[in-house]
Design a protein around this motif. Structure first.
Motif, PDB file in Angstrom:
ATOM      1  N   GLU A 561       0.825  -1.210   0.000  1.00  0.00           N
ATOM      2  CA  GLU A 561       0.000   0.000   0.000  1.00  0.00           C
ATOM      3  C   GLU A 561       0.859   1.261   0.000  1.00  0.00           C
ATOM      4  O   GLU A 561       0.560   2.229  -0.686  1.00  0.00           O
ATOM      5  CB  GLU A 561      -0.925   0.004   1.229  1.00  0.00           C
ATOM      6  CG  GLU A 561      -2.169  -0.812   1.068  1.00  0.00           C
ATOM      7  CD  GLU A 561      -3.086  -0.268  -0.012  1.00  0.00           C
ATOM      8  OE1 GLU A 561      -3.709   0.783   0.190  1.00  0.00           O
ATOM      9  OE2 GLU A 561      -3.168  -0.899  -1.075  1.00  0.00           O
ATOM     10  N   VAL A 562       1.937   1.252   0.780  1.00  0.00           N
ATOM     11  CA  VAL A 562       2.813   2.427   0.856  1.00  0.00           C
ATOM     12  C   VAL A 562       3.506   2.652  -0.485  1.00  0.00           C
ATOM     13  O   VAL A 562       3.586   3.783  -0.976  1.00  0.00           O
ATOM     14  CB  VAL A 562       3.840   2.262   1.996  1.00  0.00           C
ATOM     15  CG1 VAL A 562       4.871   3.391   1.970  1.00  0.00           C
ATOM     16  CG2 VAL A 562       3.133   2.241   3.339  1.00  0.00           C
ATOM     17  N   VAL A 563       3.987   1.580  -1.091  1.00  0.00           N
ATOM     18  CA  VAL A 563       4.647   1.700  -2.403  1.00  0.00           C
ATOM     19  C   VAL A 563       3.655   2.183  -3.457  1.00  0.00           C
ATOM     20  O   VAL A 563       3.994   2.983  -4.341  1.00  0.00           O
ATOM     21  CB  VAL A 563       5.270   0.343  -2.815  1.00  0.00           C
ATOM     22  CG1 VAL A 563       5.760   0.375  -4.250  1.00  0.00           C
ATOM     23  CG2 VAL A 563       6.417  -0.021  -1.866  1.00  0.00           C
ATOM     24  N   ARG A 564       2.413   1.707  -3.361  1.00  0.00           N
ATOM     25  CA  ARG A 564       1.384   2.084  -4.347  1.00  0.00           C
ATOM     26  C   ARG A 564       1.047   3.568  -4.306  1.00  0.00           C
ATOM     27  O   ARG A 564       0.723   4.166  -5.330  1.00  0.00           O
ATOM     28  CB  ARG A 564       0.115   1.260  -4.083  1.00  0.00           C
ATOM     29  CG  ARG A 564      -1.040   1.509  -5.033  1.00  0.00           C
ATOM     30  CD  ARG A 564      -2.213   0.584  -4.731  1.00  0.00           C
ATOM     31  NE  ARG A 564      -2.854   0.882  -3.472  1.00  0.00           N
ATOM     32  CZ  ARG A 564      -3.837   1.774  -3.322  1.00  0.00           C
ATOM     33  NH1 ARG A 564      -4.267   2.468  -4.368  1.00  0.00           N
ATOM     34  NH2 ARG A 564      -4.394   1.979  -2.145  1.00  0.00           N
ATOM     35  N   THR A 565       1.125   4.177  -3.120  1.00  0.00           N
ATOM     36  CA  THR A 565       0.617   5.552  -2.967  1.00  0.00           C
ATOM     37  C   THR A 565       1.690   6.620  -2.780  1.00  0.00           C
ATOM     38  O   THR A 565       1.388   7.794  -2.839  1.00  0.00           O
ATOM     39  CB  THR A 565      -0.337   5.631  -1.755  1.00  0.00           C
ATOM     40  OG1 THR A 565       0.332   5.132  -0.591  1.00  0.00           O
ATOM     41  CG2 THR A 565      -1.594   4.815  -1.995  1.00  0.00           C
ATOM     42  N   THR A 566       2.941   6.222  -2.550  1.00  0.00           N
ATOM     43  CA  THR A 566       3.982   7.231  -2.300  1.00  0.00           C
ATOM     44  C   THR A 566       5.204   6.977  -3.162  1.00  0.00           C
ATOM     45  O   THR A 566       5.432   5.872  -3.650  1.00  0.00           O
ATOM     46  CB  THR A 566       4.425   7.225  -0.817  1.00  0.00           C
ATOM     47  OG1 THR A 566       5.071   5.983  -0.523  1.00  0.00           O
ATOM     48  CG2 THR A 566       3.250   7.402   0.125  1.00  0.00           C
ATOM     49  N   SER A 567       6.021   8.015  -3.328  1.00  0.00           N
ATOM     50  CA  SER A 567       7.286   7.886  -4.050  1.00  0.00           C
ATOM     51  C   SER A 567       8.439   7.941  -3.055  1.00  0.00           C
ATOM     52  O   SER A 567       8.274   8.390  -1.918  1.00  0.00           O
ATOM     53  CB  SER A 567       7.438   9.002  -5.087  1.00  0.00           C
ATOM     54  OG  SER A 567       7.381  10.268  -4.446  1.00  0.00           O
ATOM     55  N   VAL A 568       9.611   7.482  -3.475  1.00  0.00           N
ATOM     56  CA  VAL A 568      10.776   7.475  -2.590  1.00  0.00           C
ATOM     57  C   VAL A 568      11.150   8.910  -2.233  1.00  0.00           C
ATOM     58  O   VAL A 568      11.168   9.797  -3.081  1.00  0.00           O
ATOM     59  CB  VAL A 568      11.973   6.785  -3.270  1.00  0.00           C
ATOM     60  CG1 VAL A 568      13.199   6.838  -2.367  1.00  0.00           C
ATOM     61  CG2 VAL A 568      11.626   5.347  -3.601  1.00  0.00           C
ATOM     62  N   GLY A 569      11.439   9.134  -0.940  1.00  0.00           N
ATOM     63  CA  GLY A 569      11.851  10.483  -0.543  1.00  0.00           C
ATOM     64  C   GLY A 569      11.798  10.639   0.947  1.00  0.00           C
ATOM     65  O   GLY A 569      11.290   9.815   1.651  1.00  0.00           O
TER      66      GLY A 569
END
Length: 569
Positions: A561-569
């Protein structure tokens, strides 16, 4: 179906559990022979046990799970595995399918005949879960309503000449349309659809026409699920019925239209925001469900980390300045703003909002519905607010330079201004305002805080399991190297409570950027979004990805879910 090694009847279980005496059981059995009623129903009617007593006793004694079918999101495919007639006969509700195992809620898991018949009818292994009889009756009634209405529509309208006219000609007769759409089956079908969506906690209903089918989907926890395929020939009658309910022009089928329905469902008022869009094979209708009973206005429950909430509250309690909430459509920006307004809503404050549309009515707050077609724009409403002795102003969205400039000037002249903007993260909000044409010195002076947010699905508490994740995956996710050895995360598994999706409900991830003096200086110097972001992180800002990692660590959501909704940073 797996049964305990020593099979016991319902009455024996209740006597053994101390719920009733042997004499009370005998009396109830005598009554059962006379009336043919179910034993549990008789004992409840006599006041000897409650429904919940019965369910708990059965679940404990037989070592079976206890479920509430009213809280389950049951797919149409699973629902149809047991015919309504059989479900009512045995008081059962199928709610999940894992391989060849069919999970079934029942009020009487000791009924071996039911288990044998259902196994024969479905050709599946039956796994019983215990539920109260009233909850099973309620869910069967809901299902019966939807299925019966559809069947009635098929039978009563299949030879309807008026409906043929609506379907086959563009030269529409309004009287014919109104006659067809007020026909009881169509009315009941639409009403049933709205009620069913509410019961399943849907946020949107999509009614989509294609060349050879009509599809109905619900969005639940941000994901679309197909629930029904009514006959395609009824598409115009269904759409026209919704248009009549929302006071739209039923003769206009070439242009988009927007409307609203206010309905009372299960004793509570619910608003539906209606959007009609002409497509290749007819009009697609999307209904956004605005159920105030599900509106979460407690800021402590939205998903803020403790330090983030303190910073956000500090910003909204400033006497003047601007607080901006950013994120894509459907990321919960309005809910965050409404929770802030609810927090600030005191008798000594004059609060006005300009919204497009007004999603929820907030008592004590002056809400204005923007209407561009008559010249009531965000900018027009803002100007009017400034003549209304305001303390706090909320602008639904800053869309253009005119609105941005008035909002900034209001923030600089002693008013607190709350608004939203469409940007990917908090730092890029500054450059977005500059690109709109707002002067950097005005932004640096007016802005108190920028908040970016996303919504992620919450793991189901009843079935989430610990996930073994390789260290290199955690590093790629953004987990600090010092935490890798102790970092524990969970994954979605799926169970009856979440309809085998592994998720139930949503929570927000936040990126909170207060405008520290160092950031104001960067804005005045014309720094890029990347430079502002780097400095904000140095000053302690948690990015959306870092907020997501915290939620994973707390067992609230999954890595996916976190990977699906956010970008690295």
């Amino acid at each position: 179906m797996t049964q305990p090694s020593t099979y016991q009847k319902l009455g024996q279980i209740l006597v053994k559990g101390g719920y009733i005496s042997k004499q009370q059981l005998q009396d109830a059995l005598n009554e059962q022979r006379r009336t043919r009623e179910r034993l549990g129903a008789i004992l409840i009617k006599q006041g000897l046990i409650t429904e919940q007593d019965l369910a708990i006793a059965l679940a404990r004694q037989l070592k079976l799970p206890l479920v509430n079918p009213l809280r389950l999101n049951i797919s149409q495919e699973v629902r149809e595995l047991i015919l309504q007639e059989s479900a009512e006969k045995y008081m059962t509700v199928p709610f999940g399918l894992n391989g060849n195992v069919l999970h079934v809620a029942t009020s009487d898991p000791t009924n071996r005949l039911a288990a044998d018949d259902l196994r024969f009818l479905t050709q599946k292994t039956i796994r019983f879960h215990v539920a109260t009889e009233s909850s099973i009756k309620a869910i069967l009634e809901q299902q019966k309503t939807t299925e019966t209405v559809l069947d009635e529509a098929l039978k009563m309208l299949s030879n309807d000449a008026e409906l043929s006219v609506i379907e086959e000609t563009e030269d529409l007769d309004l009287a014919d349309i109104e006659t067809a759409t007020e026909d009881a089956p169509i009315v009941r079908l639409v009403n049933s659809l709205l009620a069913d969506a509410i019961n399943r906690r849907a946020s949107d209903i999509h009614i989509e026409p294609y060349e050879k089918m009509l599809r109905v989907r619900y969005r639940i926890d941000g994901v679309l699920y197909e629930v029904m395929r009514p006959p395609v020939r009824y598409k115009n009658a269904i759409v026209s019925r919704i248009k009549i309910m929302s006071n739209l022009d039923i003769a206009e089928r070439r242009l988009p239209q927007d409307g609203r329905i206010k309905a009372k469902i299960h004793g509570r008022e619910v608003d539906f925001r209606v959007s009609c869009l002409p497509t290749l094979f007819g009009e697609k209708v999307v209904l956004r469900i605005l159920d105030k009973s599900n509106l979460q206005l407690d800021m402590t429950q939205l998903g803020f980390e403790k330090d983030q909430l303190e910073v956000f509250k500090n910003a909204i309690y400033q006497p003047y300045g601007m607080v901006l909430v950013t994120g894509p459509t459907g990321s919960g920006k309005t809910t965050t703003l409404y929770s802030a307004l609810t927090e600030l809503n005191k008798v000594e404050r004059n609060i006005s909002t300009a919204e497009d549309p007004v999603e929820y009515n907030l008592p004590g707050i002056n809400q204005v519905q923007v209407n561009d077609s008559i010249g009531l724009t965000f900018a027009t409403a803002l100007r009017a607010f400034l003549r209304q002795d305001p303390d706090i102003i909320m602008v639904g969205e800053i869309r253009d330079l005119e609105t941005a400039e008035i909002a900034v000037k209001a923030a600089l002249t002693g008013h607190l201004v709350l608004s939203t903007l469409h940007t990917n993260d908090a730092p890029s909000t500054v450059t977005r305002l500059i690109n709109m044409g707002v002067e950097p010195f005005l932004i640096a002076s007016a802005l108190n805080l920028v908040l970016a947010q996303r919504l992620v699905r919450k793991l189901c508490d009843q079935c989430k399991t610990v996930d073994e994740v390789p260290p290199d995956v955690l590093l790629d996710l953004g987990v600090p190297e010092r935490e890798i050895d102790t970092f524990e995360c969970y994954r979605a598994r799926g169970c009856s409570a979440c309809n085998n999706t592994g998720y139930r409900g949503r929570v927000a991830l936040y990126e909170v950027m207060p405008m520290y003096e160092e950031l104001r200086e960067l804005v005045l110097a014309g720094a890029s979004a990347a430079e502002i972001r780097k400095e904000a992180i140095r000053l302690g800002m948690k990015t959306l990805r870092q907020s997501g990692i915290e939620k994973v660590k707390e067992g609230i959501t999954s890595i996916e879910e976190v990977v699906r909704t956010t970008s690295v940073g």
